[in-house]
Design an enzyme around this catalytic site. Structure first.
Site, PDB file in Angstrom:
ATOM      1  N   ASP A  52     -37.718   9.134 -55.665  1.00 46.34           N
ATOM      2  CA  ASP A  52     -36.385   8.445 -55.619  1.00 46.34           C
ATOM      3  C   ASP A  52     -36.372   7.794 -54.023  1.00 46.34           C
ATOM      4  OD1 ASP A  52     -34.019   7.432 -56.448  1.00 46.34           O
ATOM      5  OD2 ASP A  52     -32.998   9.311 -56.509  1.00 46.34           O
ATOM      6  N   ASP A  90     -29.476   3.840 -61.030  1.00 44.60           N
ATOM      7  CA  ASP A  90     -28.043   4.644 -61.177  1.00 44.60           C
ATOM      8  C   ASP A  90     -27.048   3.783 -62.002  1.00 44.60           C
ATOM      9  OD1 ASP A  90     -29.587   6.564 -59.438  1.00 44.60           O
ATOM     10  OD2 ASP A  90     -28.477   5.832 -57.684  1.00 44.60           O
ATOM     11  N   GLU A 144     -36.735   2.666 -51.498  1.00 44.91           N
ATOM     12  CA  GLU A 144     -36.817   1.288 -51.383  1.00 44.91           C
ATOM     13  C   GLU A 144     -37.174   1.029 -49.870  1.00 44.91           C
ATOM     14  OE1 GLU A 144     -34.870   2.417 -54.605  1.00 44.91           O
ATOM     15  OE2 GLU A 144     -34.098   3.116 -52.298  1.00 44.91           O
ATOM     16  N   GLU A 189       2.753   5.016  -3.882  1.00 47.66           N
ATOM     17  CA  GLU A 189       2.502   5.936  -5.229  1.00 47.66           C
ATOM     18  C   GLU A 189       3.600   6.585  -5.577  1.00 47.66           C
ATOM     19  OE1 GLU A 189      -0.886   4.784  -4.043  1.00 47.66           O
ATOM     20  OE2 GLU A 189      -0.100   5.807  -2.632  1.00 47.66           O
ATOM     21  N   ASP A 207       0.796  -1.211   0.000  1.00 48.02           N
ATOM     22  CA  ASP A 207       0.038  -0.074   0.123  1.00 48.02           C
ATOM     23  C   ASP A 207       0.762   1.019  -0.058  1.00 48.02           C
ATOM     24  OD1 ASP A 207      -2.433   1.623   0.163  1.00 48.02           O
ATOM     25  OD2 ASP A 207      -2.778   0.948   2.306  1.00 48.02           O
TER      26      ASP A 207
END
Length: 1836
Positions: free
Chosen positions: A1388, A1511, A1391, A480, A477
């Site tokens: 157009d 197209d 779809e 750091e 522990d």
């Protein structure tokens, strides 16, 4: 200058590699880079002056969240490429700096180096090659790949040399995964920065920080994080204990994932902004990046951990439950906690001692007062099977005589002050060690683990201490490293003995020019924080020779300690041991586990612990957990219970809290709590063998142990944001209870079968589930189908549980789709020894289950004696459909001593056995999924119906096993092209006739099914109904009488014959009732025109199939597809599913769906047609027999058969049912002009003007979407098309007409946009279903499904099945007509098209607009049916599994007035549904007939609209194919058809465009149209010669318009074709059957166009009879093959068939004027001197003139020297009164005399006669024969 270095391997390889990896181009993107990321500090002044001081630009007028002070492009720092060296496997670039960085210290000689380490790993580094000494690099060893890159997944592309920028691109998708073209590169001594654009916002990782979500939020304000090891309360700041500069990013909807690691240990910041863009900043070292290409999320983690170090293998006991408290304070309290836990029956493996067990909190000591007897107590625990762990902090008390301090000082093993530093005397020991203050008094030193002597001393101390206090693991522990009060004043409670806190000197290390967020986030108004706060001074030195500054290696402190501590613990214990560390760095996981620090007893921390656990699994530290019940604070009973339930599934499972808090060990809370804790921990212990095996895989292969859902389901967008659930490995899903007082738990179930761990419940995903929650409810635990889990009976700890018998949970996947599969593994060793795998001392077994057979195969067994004492006692097999018998073998011997239970309702088979774990065994159960493959009788190859059509897909997963899972036969010894997997004719699925009842017009048959279909959900009560509709029309339908609700049927009205069939041309009879085989036979010939005896019938919910033998190969129709021949070729498959797809090679499905074909049966020309009335996704296959197979995935099989007998009869009968073709306005037959991207009105005007200047007839002008404002329907761009309405009115005044385009999608995010608001107000859009969980941001407030098309924003799609939508659409069109003069509408994208569905970014989504968005369809049985059809799998690639919803809407959307339709069913009807109301609307708007042209079509569309072929491309191939498409749509009942003349896409050539103008002049719908950014191709654009040729051919068309208009009238009233193939007129002519480069207008005009580049000769075929050259009148006799010479401006060959009379009319500039011109009648006499014809005429614009009787109709006939025109009907046509015949031409007549011309008013009329002797053409001119009066001409 550039150089290339050659290696001995040879230059050729280097050239290949160079070409593979490098491309150079220029690109730069303007992005704002914050020059003041530290502006949030009260000690940083953000002002214009301060901004200029940093060499940056100031601009305060920016959107919220954007920085005011930004990196300057003009005078800031930038870098350019000055020299480049390619070395095959690497690239080095010398950079030239321009300008100065913000903080000085610019690199003197910046360099960029890229290394291609492997196919999936690339490294790049920015360094200063002139730095002396060299710049600091992280001193950790890496496991660099040694394979090199032979087939890399990536490409490194230099996109700009000045400023220098590059991209890393995923090769197979083209996705840019790292892109520095955003700028922001800075290379200086103490400030280095790199920015990259991210491919998506699905970013995970970066640590260690406190994150509120696992997926990082990316919003308007940047998300800022810092990485700098710090002892900090997680609630107080972003940087926590460790540094993990690594992230992963899921790039796209296919789940492709990459990871990036910055190998840099200096303090860092990283910022995520909304592009999305990532900016890294660090204050030292070099920029050293590694990029991992995955492509799966798990692959990325595996690649990363293989580099930094594979995770440590924990001891088995380390996976048990663990207990700790800081603040036991004495041994009795520890004992009480342990005894209360154990006495409650709660498993407990490990007991800890925190710093309170030490003497004055000094490492390696024991408080002999409060913890006297600790060693003995711990020895007793260990005797009982438990283990013990002590804490060690790295700080050693400066106390004379304290052995650890003395030993470390003796070897100068502590961190030192540098020689040039003069700190305060209280801060430096006599050996120059840095002195600080942590827990012990008075001061402490900090061991330097970069020194070899320190590591040895630390090891010696640990080994020595274990001789005094037994421990099995170490908990490190405060590393750091933590130091209290650094740089602060002494507080009031500071002990005098400690002296003053450590104060660091002012220097460049402790006070760098840029303070990162790790520092500034702790600024207060009173004090500016420093780097060294809470730790030691940055100018301290470390390393054997002081080579490292703490400034550089600060974040490596714990990493260096962990490796030394692991070595020491193993030396001390002689075992594997365990180390748990608080601080960490990349690679720490190979030495230690980690806990998530000093958390709090809050509900937020409970949830956040999951995020931390998931992140550390990414970081290669899977041995991870949080302090259960919280370290700080007092948990409630409820919170602690929920945390015990969650913590039971932390890999590192420890209950721990701090001093002064209430007790929270699980034995403390009372009986109910302890019971719940025991139950959940026993679940953990049951699962420990599975968990241990997962750790083995992580240890040996890399990857995660605990993983987020998207690691297993990366293509499921719903999983990308889930962080309240997680998985153990691939198969165990944990959904914990995380909220206070929670009454329900909602959890997500991903795709597949999932079995409840505790109950007999099965969940089928994907879906969200909500269940009730009670106080003691457990988490929801699900086991994934397809996996086998080894379990072991729990005990009080693992020492005893490891001796218990095993159980297996076998969770089968779906039986119906793959026969019920599952797999699993088990790794086992002694649980404590070191490196068992590496030494080969382990046991490993693999489990497999499939088709009723479970197998355990021992793969390795050595050095584990205890394995011989273990056995399997229970096996649970879930998902078993049926069990008749069970057999077990072990070591090849039959086992008889076992019992089994099978519960059919729960589908669980439980076996009670005693099977030695060390021996292989099998368990076999007989059922429908029997392991023994069925042997079917052979089937001739030509009649095999393919059972695995998607085998052609790279995603098809085809093999024998999968074939047999579909209950089909397998035979790989077949001729090429025939299927390996096929439906058996006997022994497999079959249907038989069981009952028959007569109906009003036929009969209905009850059917019994035997066997199973390939995809399950078979019809429960199949029926066949046969209807005799007329003498020449039959209907038969397969349905499910038990379906409730009834099965979907196509909601398109049909015109069914009403009369009785008194003499049908056909017979329907069953040829085999036991197999439900039948034939439909033509009575007159006995030909079987439909014959299902080939088998293959399947009737199930989402897969319906019917196959028929064909009477011949002469099959036409079936669309819409790209066909290279009009007559179909055998051995090909085609799909019918409307898709926004340009017609190119290998395109399987286009815009429309037409399930109709014709077949010429025999030499007599008898022809029939078949129509399947079904709108679901479907496909058809033409086999060599010949045979046709139909497949569809919904609805019913509803067939119509038309008996003809002629081809034209068939089309007439078909259009009678679906609707006769619409009658176009006369002007609609004129020439039409369009261009996508005129972009301005001026360009449109130019095109019209240039066309008219050559006197080319022109009737219609179009406006494409570029005329709109923002491409939004019902708008006009007020800038670029200002004045359009006035211009169009002027065109209309000159006789022309105008048409605009409308796309169905309406933008949703433009305030006040009326069309959207209007339809939204009536809930008129296609909507999300209430039972489908929609993705984020994909619905509007009305529930409409949102997508993305052309407008810049999300769009909604009108639902034209709703009456309110139709009315609103009509009103919008009517209103728009008031603003813009239009005569027709071009619809157009219907779809419907949606861009980028299921992708990360639509192709046209602006690249710089982040985050990217697209519609992503949820996983369900509609969007992902078990059989996708060719319309989806045709688009598969090796790494992409296409979906039906790609490029369109989600199939689970709902439509209709009451949402009665699923888009899955009506997708193919979208264009049809729009067409019907659009025609109604344009007629209401104009009051005239109008014209509608639609891209997407369905049977019946021709009743309302015409069609263009989409197209197409400017190619000769597409020129030729356009004839085929035109002919097919004439079959389909849409004769108003044509292709874009000269091609839509690509740049045409002059020759190609000329030939196309000549062909297009004979399209029924004749329009020149091209795409954006291409050169103009209108006929006036190519100069005068081209213009003249175009005028001439168009004038021919206009001459013929009365004939063409009459043909349309006949089609409109009688059905039939307008443009037709030759065989429709000559069905007995075998040669005509294959002709598709010529065609006819009606029965009389034969067109033979020039179709090949540079063609010098035109070859064409003349069928039987006499044919007259249209231009010369010369006749030829057929059948014959003809050849004519072709020059550049030659016209097509036009021939008129003898026996026909053509009405023609003098052309004009458009039809308004040509209709006023006089007519010429052309009579083409046959050998008998006969001919006939007709003329239909009306006003050309009014609606329904024929039905209202407002028309003129006349017949022409010629026989025996008498030519007559008789008026059959004349009413309501005013201009017919002014029309007259000015000339008559009679072809094929000999010299004549005594010619008389007369009509009802005059007996002798004047004329001028000419006669062409050679051509035998008589012309009578200067006639003035009024049309209304008819006429007669006689001659001798």
């Amino acid at each position: 200058m550039m150089t290339k270095a050659a290696s001995p391997a040879g230059l050729g390889l280097l050239i290949v590699l160079t070409a593979t990896f490098f491309q150079v181009s220029r690109a730069a993107t303007e992005v704002r880079h914050d020059c003041f990321p530290d502006a949030g500090s009260p000690h940083v002044t953000l002002s214009e002056a301060a901004c200029r001081q940093r060499n940056c630009d100031w601009d305060s007028n920016v959107p919220e969240g954007q920085p005011w002070c930004v990196l300057s492009r003009a005078h800031g720092v930038s870098y350019s490429l000055s020299h480049r060296t390619d070395q095959g496997s690497s690239l080095q670039v010398d950079l030239q700096r321009r300008g100065a960085a913000s903080y000085g210290g610019d690199f003197a000689r910046p360099t960029f180096r890229a290394e291609f380490l492997s196919d999936s790993v690339v490294r790049f580094t920015f360094d200063d090659s002139d730095a002396q000494p060299p710049r600091y690099r992280v001193p950790m060893g890496l496991n660099l790949p040694s394979s090199g890159a032979s087939s890399p997944l990536y490409q490194l592309k230099i996109t700009s040399t000045d400023p220098f920028a590059f991209q890393i691109i995923r090769r197979d998708t083209g996705t840019v995964i790292l892109d520095t073209s955003v700028g922001g590169l800075i290379l200086s001594d103490q400030y280095l920065q790199l920015a990259t654009r991210l491919p998506s916002g699905n970013v995970y990782g970066f640590g260690e920080n406190l994150h509120n979500s696992f997926r990082h939020p990316i919003g308007t304000h940047p998300s800022l994080y810092s990485a700098f090891s710090r002892d900090i309360d997680p609630r107080l700041g972003k940087p926590l204990y460790g540094v993990q500069p690594f992230y992963t990013c899921v790039e796209d909807s296919q789940g492709n994932t990459h990871g990036v690691f910055l190998l840099n240990s200096n303090a860092q910041d990283f910022s995520l902004s909304s592009d999305p863009m990532l900016t890294w900043r660090t204050i030292g070292g070099v920029l050293d990046f590694f990029v991992f290409l995955g492509p799966s999320p798990e692959n990325v983690v595996q690649q990363y951990t293989q580099l930094v170090g594979l995770p440590v293998m924990p001891p088995y006991w380390g996976l048990g439950f663990q207990l700790c408290k800081w603040g036991y304070n004495n041994l009795d309290n520890m004992k009480r906690a342990v005894s209360e836990t154990i006495n409650s029956g709660i498993p407990l493996d490990v007991q800890y001692a925190d710093i309170d067990h030490m003497d004055e909190r000094k490492d390696f000591t024991l408080d002999t007062v409060h913890f006297a007897g600790l060693n003995d107590y711990w020895q007793s625990l260990r005797t009982g099977g438990m283990r013990t762990v002590i804490i060690l902090d790295p700080c050693l008390a400066k106390v004379d005589g304290y052995e650890p301090y003395e030993k470390m000082k003796q070897v100068r093993g502590n961190i030192q002050w540098p020689r040039d530093a003069t700190p305060d005397s209280q801060a430096m020991d006599s050996d120059r060690s840095v002195l600080g203050k942590v827990w012990p008094d008075p001061k402490v030193v900090f061991p330097d683990f970069f020194k070899n002597v320190t590591r040895q001393t630390w090891k010696d101390l640990i080994v020595s201490h274990r001789s005094k206090l037994v421990f099995d693991g170490l908990w490190i522990d405060m590393n750091e490293p933590s130091n209290f009060m650094t740089n602060e004043n002494r507080p009031g409670d500071w002990k005098p003995v400690a002296g003053d806190p450590l104060h660091c000197l002012i220097n460049k290390w402790d006070d760098p020019p840029y303070r990162p967020l790790a520092v500034t986030s702790f600024d207060t108004p009173q004090r500016a924080a420093r780097m060294s706060d809470k730790t030691m001074c940055m100018n301290a030195v470390q390393g054997n020779s002081g080579e490292h500054r703490h400034y550089d290696v600060h974040s490596l402190y714990a990493w260096s300690q962990a490796s030394s501590t692991q070595e020491a613990a193993r030396a001390a214990t002689g075992e594997r041991s365990m180390v748990i560390t608080r601080s960490n760095f990349a690679g720490s996981g190979q030495y230690a586990g980690h806990w998530l620090g000093d958390n709090h007893a809050t509900w937020d921390d409970l949830h956040q612990s999951i995020i931390g656990m998931l992140e550390f699994n990414l970081f290669g530290i899977p041995f991870i957990g949080a302090d259960i019940c919280g370290f700080n604070g007092h948990p409630s009973d409820e919170l602690c219970l929920r945390w015990m339930q969650l913590g039971a599934f932390y890999p590192f499972s420890r209950n721990h809290n701090t001093a002064g808090n209430h007790e929270q060990h699980p034995g403390h809370f009372g009986q109910e709590f302890t019971s719940a804790s025991r139950e959940i921990l026993e679940t953990r212990y049951w699962m420990l063998p599975y968990l241990y095996t997962l750790f083995h895989h992580a240890h040996t292969e890399g990857g995660t142990v605990v993983r987020p859902l998207h690691h297993e389901f990366p293509t499921d967008s719903a999983t990308l944001g889930i962080d309240r659930q997680f998985l153990w490995g691939p198969g165990f899903l944990i959904s914990p209870i995380l909220e206070q007082g929670q009454s329900t738990l909602q959890f997500y179930v991903p795709e597949g079968r999932w079995y409840d761990f505790y109950q007999d419940t099965v969940f089928i995903g994907p879906k969200s589930v909500t269940i009730p929650v009670y106080y003691y409810s457990k988490p929801q635990l699900l086991l994934r189908g397809g996996h086998i889990f080894p379990l072991q009976r729990p005990a009080n700890n693992t020492a005893f549980s490891r001796r218990n018998p095993f159980s297996l949970k076998v969770m089968l996947s779906d039986q119906e789709t793959n026969g019920g599969k599952a797999n699993g593994t088990l790794f086992w060793d002694d649980g404590t020894s070191q490196d068992t795998f590496e030494k080969g001392n382990y046991f490993y077994a693999a489990f497999t289950a499939h088709r009723g057979l479970l197998t355990m195969k021992v793969k390795h067994n050595h050095g584990v004696p205890e394995i011989n004492t273990l056995h399997v006692e229970n096996i649970e097999i879930h998902g078993v459909v049926e069990v008749d018998d069970v057999s077990i073998t072990s070591q090849g011997r039959q086992i008889t001593s076992f019992k089994y239970d099978f519960t059919e309702d729960t589908e669980i088979l439980i076996l009670h056995v005693t099977l030695p774990l060390a021996d292989d065994f099998t368990v076999e159960w007989s059922s429908d999924g029997s392991v023994t493959p069925i042997v079917y009788p052979p089937v001739a190859s030509q009649v095999r119906v393919d059972c695995y059509p998607e085998a052609v897909s790279p995603q098809g997963l085809f093999n024998q096993e999968n074939c047999q899972n579909r209950h089909c036969a397998y035979d790989e010894h077949v001729p090429q092209g025939e299927p390996f997997c096929f439906y058996p004719l006997a022994g497999g699925l079959r249907y038989s006739l069981e009952s028959r009842e007569n109906t009003a017009n036929g009969f209905r048959v009850g059917i019994t099914r035997y066997g199973q279909g390939p995809f399950g959900k078979d019809f429960r009560k199949p029926t066949l109904e046969v209807q005799v509709l007329s003498n020449d029309m039959l209907r038969f339908t397969f349905d499910d009488a038990a379906a409730n609700p009834a099965r979907y049927r196509v909601p398109v009205p049909l015109n069914l014959p009403q009369g009785p069939a008194n003499n049908p041309q056909y017979v329907f009879h069953f040829t085999d009732e036991s197999r439900l085989a039948f034939q439909i036979i033509r009575k007159s010939t006995g030909t079987a025109i439909f014959d299902t005896g080939v088998g293959g019938l399947v009737l199930s919910d989402q897969f319906l199939q019917l196959a028929t033998k064909l009477p011949s190969r002469n099959v036409y129709g079936l669309g819409e597809n790209v066909h290279d021949s009009f007559r179909h070729q055998s051995g090909k498959s085609w799909a019918a599913f409307a898709r926004d797809q340009p017609p190119t090679d290998l395109v399987y499905n286009l815009y429309g769906a037409h399930a109709f074909y014709t077949c010429v049966e025999d030499d007599s020309g008898n022809t029939h047609g078949v129509f399947m009335f079904n709108s679901n996704a479907q496909e058809y296959v033409l086999g060599d027999l010949p045979m046709l197979t139909w497949r569809t995935i919904g609805g019913v099989l509803d067939f119509f058969v038309f008996l003809g007998p002629s081809p034209e009869n068939v089309v007439q009968q078909y259009t009678q049912v679906i609707g006769r073709p619409v009658m176009p306005p006369y002007w609609g037959l004129g020439f039409q002009l369009c261009e996508y991207h005129y972009n301005t009105l001026a360009h449109m005007q130019t095109a019209v003007r240039e066309t008219l200047q050559y006197n080319i007839p022109l009737d219609v002008q179009y406006a494409d979407i570029d005329h709109m404002e923002g491409r939004r329907d019902f708008t006009v761009d007020p800038v670029t098309f200002a004045g359009l309405n006035d211009y169009w009115k002027s065109l209309r005044a000159g006789g022309m007409h105008t048409i605009i385009i409308l796309d169905p999608a309406l933008i949703s995010n433009v305030s006040g946009y009326e069309p959207y608001e209007k339809i939204k107000s009536v809930n008129g859009f296609v909507s999300w279903s209430s039972d489908v969980t929609s993705p984020a941001d994909s619905r509007d407030s009305s529930g409409a499904m949102l997508g993305y098309v052309w407008p810049q924003g999300k769009v909604a799609f009108p639902d034209f099945f709703k009456n309110v939508t139709r009315q609103a659409w009509k009103e919008l069109i009517v209103k728009h007509h008031e603003r813009l003069a239009i005569d027709g509408l071009w619809i157009d994208m219907n779809e419907p098209a949606n861009f980028g569905t299921n992708d990360d970014r639509p192709f046209n989504w602006p690249e710089n607009v982040r985050p990217y968005w697209s519609l992503k369809c949820p996983r369900n049985e509609l969007d992902d049916p078990m059989y996708r059809t060719l319309g989806a799998y045709a688009w598969d690639t090796s790494d992409h599994r296409a979906r039906l919803s790609d490029k369109t809407l989600c199939m689970s959307a709902v439509q209709g007035n009451s949402h009665q339709y699923r888009h899955y069913d009506v997708h193919n009807l979208y264009g049809y549904s729009e067409t019907t109301i659009t025609l109604e609307a344009i007629r209401a708007a104009t009051g005239e007939r109008g014209l509608v042209i639609s891209r997407s079509t369905f049977p019946g569309s021709g009743h309302y609209a015409g069609h263009w072929l989409g197209d197409n491309f400017s190619s000769w191939t597409d020129l030729r194919r356009s004839i085929i498409g035109m002919l097919e749509f004439n079959l389909f009942g849409i004769p108003m058809v044509g292709a874009d003349i000269c091609g839509f896409q690509g740049a045409t050539t002059k020759e190609l465009c000329l030939r196309w103008m000549q062909l297009g002049a004979f399209y029924p719908f004749s329009r020149n149209h091209n795409s954006y950014i291409k050169k103009p191709q209108h006929p006036g654009a190519f100069g005068p010669e081209f213009g003249q040729a175009s005028r001439e051919i168009m004038e021919v068309r206009y001459w013929l318009l009365p004939y063409l208009y009459t043909l349309f009238h006949l089609a409109h009233t009688q059905g039939g074709t307008v443009a037709r193939p030759l065989h429709h007129e000559f069905p007995t002519d075998v040669q005509a059957l294959a002709v598709d480069q010529q065609f006819m207008w009606g029965p009389a005009l034969l067109i033979s166009p020039i179709l090949n580049q540079g063609e010098a000769q035109l070859q064409y075929y003349l069928p039987t009879g006499r044919w007259y050259d249209f231009f010369t009148g010369v006749s030829k006799q057929g059948p014959s093959q003809e050849i004519s010479t072709v020059t550049y401006y030659s016209k097509p060959a036009l021939h008129v068939r003898a026996g026909h009379i053509l009405p023609t009319q003098r052309p004009a500039n458009n039809t308004v004027f040509s209709r006023r011109n006089p007519l010429t009648i052309r009579a083409m006499l046959d050998a008998g001197g006969q001919a006939s014809g007709s003329l239909y005429w009306d006003d050309g614009t009014s609606i329904e003139t024929y039905t209202s009787g407002n028309y003129f109709l006349a017949d022409f006939s010629c026989k025996n020297g008498l030519l007559q025109m008789k008026v059959r009907h004349s009413h309501g046509v005013a201009d017919a009164n002014s029309l007259y015949v000015e000339a008559v031409a009679i072809y094929g007549v000999g010299p004549t005399s005594r010619i008389t011309v007369s009509n009802s008013l005059q007996s002798h009329m004047s004329y001028t006669k000419t006669y062409n002797t050679a051509a035998k053409v008589l012309q009578l001119k200067d006639l003035h024969l009024p049309l209304q009066n008819g006429f007669t001409i006689t001659w001798n």
